[in-house]
Design a protein around this motif. Structure first.
Motif, mmCIF file in Angstrom:
data_model
loop_
_atom_site.group_PDB
_atom_site.id
_atom_site.type_symbol
_atom_site.label_atom_id
_atom_site.label_comp_id
_atom_site.label_asym_id
_atom_site.label_seq_id
_atom_site.Cartn_x
_atom_site.Cartn_y
_atom_site.Cartn_z
ATOM 1 N N ARG A 1 0.581 -1.146 0.004
ATOM 2 C CA ARG A 1 -0.010 -0.020 0.037
ATOM 3 C C ARG A 1 1.251 0.944 -0.115
ATOM 4 O O ARG A 1 0.033 1.866 -0.815
ATOM 5 N N GLN A 2 2.185 1.197 0.478
ATOM 6 C CA GLN A 2 2.769 2.437 0.981
ATOM 7 C C GLN A 2 3.239 2.839 -0.343
ATOM 8 O O GLN A 2 3.507 3.840 -0.945
ATOM 9 N N ILE A 3 3.508 1.322 -1.600
ATOM 10 C CA ILE A 3 4.468 2.011 -2.449
ATOM 11 C C ILE A 3 3.765 2.066 -3.753
ATOM 12 O O ILE A 3 3.284 2.912 -4.791
ATOM 13 N N ASN A 4 2.015 1.270 -3.573
ATOM 14 C CA ASN A 4 1.169 2.189 -4.307
ATOM 15 C C ASN A 4 1.092 3.453 -4.198
ATOM 16 O O ASN A 4 0.588 4.285 -5.308
ATOM 17 N N LEU B 1 10.998 7.347 -1.640
ATOM 18 C CA LEU B 1 10.770 5.327 -2.015
ATOM 19 C C LEU B 1 12.644 5.214 -2.355
ATOM 20 O O LEU B 1 13.145 3.906 -1.561
ATOM 21 N N ARG B 2 12.745 5.456 -3.538
ATOM 22 C CA ARG B 2 14.345 4.913 -4.242
ATOM 23 C C ARG B 2 15.268 5.936 -3.679
ATOM 24 O O ARG B 2 16.531 5.297 -3.309
ATOM 25 N N LEU C 1 9.765 -0.372 8.818
ATOM 26 C CA LEU C 1 9.494 0.878 9.546
ATOM 27 C C LEU C 1 8.143 1.644 8.459
ATOM 28 O O LEU C 1 7.110 1.891 9.794
ATOM 29 N N ALA C 2 8.097 0.980 7.239
ATOM 30 C CA ALA C 2 6.903 2.161 6.879
ATOM 31 C C ALA C 2 5.461 0.643 7.074
ATOM 32 O O ALA C 2 4.519 1.254 6.603
ATOM 33 N N ILE C 3 5.353 -0.603 7.252
ATOM 34 C CA ILE C 3 4.532 -1.540 7.494
ATOM 35 C C ILE C 3 4.199 -1.014 8.626
ATOM 36 O O ILE C 3 2.669 -1.027 9.222
ATOM 37 N N TRP D 1 6.320 7.430 2.195
ATOM 38 C CA TRP D 1 6.900 7.694 1.327
ATOM 39 C C TRP D 1 6.004 9.256 0.142
ATOM 40 O O TRP D 1 6.481 10.027 0.317
ATOM 41 N N HIS D 2 4.686 8.588 0.397
ATOM 42 C CA HIS D 2 3.912 9.944 0.094
ATOM 43 C C HIS D 2 3.994 11.427 0.692
ATOM 44 O O HIS D 2 3.908 10.665 1.957
ATOM 45 N N PRO D 3 3.520 12.163 0.813
ATOM 46 C CA PRO D 3 4.079 13.503 1.687
ATOM 47 C C PRO D 3 2.621 13.323 2.867
ATOM 48 O O PRO D 3 2.891 13.752 4.150
#
Length: 374
Positions: free
Chosen positions: A244-247, A322-323, A353-355, A361-363
């Motif tokens: 979800r975070q990456i999407n 993210l990159r 940590l993102a999980i 990643w998104h503002p």
């Protein structure tokens, strides 16, 4: 074997093949986890199966330069003729005669059963008996002269503790951890050898070098990169929050693939460190705080620069962050301890940590993830 040229191969000419000092030692291993293994006798199937394996490889060996070892957790009853094999130089002729008698008995009973059209007995040892009888009398005697037996050996579930006790150059409190890592290294080398990803024989020098490396790690309090070359299981399914975070930032398939791989490695590494050294939990927590601070500085910049931007541009900025976690953070953030340079830990820890939504990643990741429809 103490020679510097010593080397070991697994599943080569035998279960274990040891070379060095101009000799070849072949070992048949008979393990058991039984509390009281059945005593070995001249009628034991393990004995005849072992003899069959050795007779099969005889044509490719120089018998005078080869020693055969049967290593078993089973005991030998006092007075049993097999005790002869535990005494170097003992007369082997009575043992050979007893083996011939037993082999002839097995073959005769199978022939009688066949004539009576009954099920053939002794299927588990017949091949060994037949192979032994096909040897010449001198061949049988010479084979037995080169044979040794080691009964009552330690069961496999006690090996790690025994190895730890042998590591006398290492502090007592570190021996269990080093023994565990040593076995892991050894098992990995064996697998590589069987898969032909390395030379068949594992040399004494390689083992000494790795033990020295382990001692150095302890002395300098270094951490091992245990998962740097290990692939995650093909059926591994990461937490849905990672995807979800990456999407949210339109991450590509290669972004997701890398994130899943590194998240698995970092999570496994964190768990192993804590299990091996409980004090690592505090070190990991402190390092997570450092990772979040580096991320926070960059995320705050993105948030401020994106106040008046469309969502597509916000996503693009977030993809850049993210990159950054993938490509730049491993060389930007200091390692968790001096000397630990494996990049997967930083990359994967950011995904962990993102999980947990401690980074994103998104503002506007926190708001968007709170919205279940995002």
């Amino acid at each position: 074997m103490t020679g510097d040229d010593g080397a070991v191969a697994i599943e080569s000419a035998d279960d274990v093949e040891l070379k060095g000092n101009g000799q070849c030692l072949l070992f048949q291993l008979k393990h058991s986890l039984k509390t009281t293994p059945t005593a070995m006798t001249i009628r034991s199937k393990g004995l005849w199966q072992t003899l069959k394996a050795w007779i099969d490889v005889l044509p490719g060996l120089t018998l005078s330069e080869t020693l055969f070892h049967l290593v078993t957790v089973a005991p030998i009853t006092r007075g049993n003729i097999l005790e002869t094999l535990g005494t170097p130089g003992a007369d082997r002729k009575p043992l050979v005669a007893a083996l011939v008698q037993e082999a002839e008995r097995v073959v005769a009973e199978r022939e009688a059963a066949a004539q009576a059209k009954k099920p053939l007995p002794y299927a588990d040892r017949a091949a060994g008996c037949e192979a032994f009888l096909k040897l010449t009398p001198d061949g049988r005697l010479n084979l037995m002269r080169q044979t040794r037996i080691q009964p009552g050996t330690m069961p496999i579930d006690q090996m790690e503790g025994a190895i730890a006790q042998m590591l006398t150059l290492i502090k007592p409190e570190d021996r269990a951890s080093v023994a565990r890592r040593l076995i892991e290294w050894w098992d990995r080398q064996v697998v590589y050898s069987l898969c032909k990803k390395r030379p068949q024989f594992i040399s004494r020098g390689e083992l000494q070098e790795y033990i020295t490396e382990l001692i150095g790690d302890i002395e300098h309090d270094r951490l091992a990169a245990d998962f740097e070359t290990i692939a995650h299981p093909s059926d591994y399914q990461p937490d849905g929050m990672l995807t979800r975070q990456i999407n949210l930032v339109d991450g590509k398939s290669h972004d997701l693939t890398k994130a899943i791989r590194e998240e698995w490695r970092a999570r496994q590494q964190r768990s192993k460190w804590v299990n091996d050294r409980p004090n690592m939990a505090a070190i990991i927590a402190t390092y997570d705080h450092i990772l979040k601070e580096y991320w926070s500085d960059r995320h705050a910049e993105i948030v401020e620069s994106c106040e008046d931007l469309e969502d597509a541009e916000k996503r693009s900025k977030g993809l850049g962050l993210l990159r950054w976690a993938h490509n730049d953070a491993p060389t930007t953030v200091r390692p968790i301890v001096p000397g630990f340079e494996a990049p997967y830990y930083v990359r994967g820890s950011y995904q962990v940590l993102a999980i947990d939504q401690e980074v994103g990643w998104h503002p506007d990741y926190a708001t968007l993830l709170a919205d279940k429809s995002s």
